[in-house]
Enzyme design. Structure first.
Site, PDB file in Angstrom:
ATOM      1  N   LEU A  21       0.772  -1.139  -0.255  1.00  0.00           N
ATOM      2  CA  LEU A  21      -0.026   0.274   0.526  1.00  0.00           C
ATOM      3  C   LEU A  21       0.748   1.002  -0.230  1.00  0.00           C
ATOM      4  CD1 LEU A  21      -2.848  -0.497   2.583  1.00  0.00           C
ATOM      5  CD2 LEU A  21      -2.450  -1.345   0.073  1.00  0.00           C
ATOM      6  N   ASP A  22       0.937   2.669  -0.935  1.00  0.00           N
ATOM      7  CA  ASP A  22       1.409   3.570  -1.004  1.00  0.00           C
ATOM      8  C   ASP A  22       1.367   4.210   1.075  1.00  0.00           C
ATOM      9  OD1 ASP A  22       1.468   3.105  -3.429  1.00  0.00           O
ATOM     10  OD2 ASP A  22      -0.122   4.681  -4.338  1.00  0.00           O
ATOM     11  N   ILE A  23       2.288   4.815   0.864  1.00  0.00           N
ATOM     12  CA  ILE A  23       3.168   5.987   2.481  1.00  0.00           C
ATOM     13  C   ILE A  23       1.582   6.469   2.394  1.00  0.00           C
ATOM     14  CG2 ILE A  23       3.769   7.730   0.894  1.00  0.00           C
ATOM     15  CD1 ILE A  23       6.233   7.077   3.443  1.00  0.00           C
TER      16      ILE A  23
ATOM     17  N   THR B 264      -1.603   5.355   1.837  1.00  0.00           N
ATOM     18  CA  THR B 264      -3.234   4.491   1.684  1.00  0.00           C
ATOM     19  C   THR B 264      -3.376   3.468   2.701  1.00  0.00           C
ATOM     20  OG1 THR B 264      -2.670   5.072  -0.732  1.00  0.00           O
ATOM     21  CG2 THR B 264      -4.297   2.957   0.039  1.00  0.00           C
TER      22      THR B 264
ATOM     23  N   HIS C  83       0.928   2.655  -8.120  1.00  0.00           N
ATOM     24  CA  HIS C  83      -0.116   3.889  -7.707  1.00  0.00           C
ATOM     25  C   HIS C  83      -0.939   3.763  -8.545  1.00  0.00           C
ATOM     26  CE1 HIS C  83       2.643   5.483  -5.155  1.00  0.00           C
ATOM     27  NE2 HIS C  83       3.506   5.895  -5.871  1.00  0.00           N
TER      28      HIS C  83
END
Length: 244
Positions: A104-106, A108, A189
């Site tokens: 998961l993105d930082i 998110t 992303h």
């Protein structure tokens, strides 16, 4: 069940490095089935034998499955020089063993599975399995039925990659829109880039589901728990489905 070196078993349970574990044994603090262990290289069957350190029995678990409600600002990695990682949020006896299943993105939030079961991890991440992931998002801009139709056909990203069809559900449409989106891939992303293709910006993103596994809404950000037997069985059954 296979036999393993005692020092390796203890180290894998988070009781120290192999060197530190050997010191525990040398200090006569480790017993196996009630008998003093003097040889770090002795072979044990940890699922069947009682191993104690200083009189305290150890609960051995070969496989660990943890659901984490990932907070913003934490990265999906096992180590990093600059940021807190998802394993930093876990107890020491788990942290050194597990890895995140996917990323998961930082910025998110939401559902992240961590495990030391490489086979299950591979199955869940295999593009052939098409394990779906559902997200909630707030979007800067108006999301319309035209976007729903476009997502259902696949979206051309900024690198010309065309995504698999995705399910977009509008919860609220306006200057700021709220949506649920379900994708079957995990490109870099991806959700943000899908909306960016239409000039829309994702303001907030949270993963709610991965395959059959739903985020436990009782978990606060940064909290975690082990999967239930029912959750694990459903997850395995789903990931073991024939390749599409």
């Amino acid at each position: 069940m296979k036999r393993e070196r005692l020092d390796k078993v203890l180290a894998n349970m988070g009781k120290g490095t192999r060197k530190e574990v050997k010191q525990l044994i040398k200090q006569r603090l480790v017993t196996v089935d009630g008998k003093l262990a003097t040889d770090p290289g002795m072979h044990v069957i940890p699922e069947q034998q009682v191993i104690e350190i200083d009189g305290k029995p150890l609960l051995f678990k070969r496989w660990i499955y943890v659901m984490l409600n990932k907070p913003d600002g934490v990265i999906s990695a096992t180590e990093d020089s600059f940021h807190e990682t998802v394993v930093d949020l876990l107890p020491e006896e788990w942290a050194h063993k597990v890895h995140p299943v996917g990323r998961l993105d930082i910025d998110t939030e939401g559902l992240l599975l961590l495990t030391n079961d490489g086979q299950l991890s591979h199955s869940l991440l295999s593009p052939k399995k098409k394990v779906d992931k559902e997200y909630y998002a707030r979007i800067d801009g108006r999301v319309t039925e035209e976007h729903v139709a476009a997502f259902s056909q696949g979206v051309t990203l900024d690198d010309e990659y065309v995504t698999l069809p995705a399910k977009l559900e509008i919860l609220e449409s306006g200057d700021t829109s709220e949506i649920h989106v379900t994708i079957m891939e995990g490109k870099f992303h991806q959700v943000k880039r899908m909306f960016a293709a239409f000039g829309l910006r994702v303001m907030y993103l949270k993963r709610l589901r991965m395959g059959s596994l739903l985020l436990d809404d009782s978990l606060e950000l940064g909290d975690y728990r082990e999967l239930t037997e029912e959750e694990l069985l459903a997850l395995r059954n789903g990931s073991d489905a024939p390749d599409a």
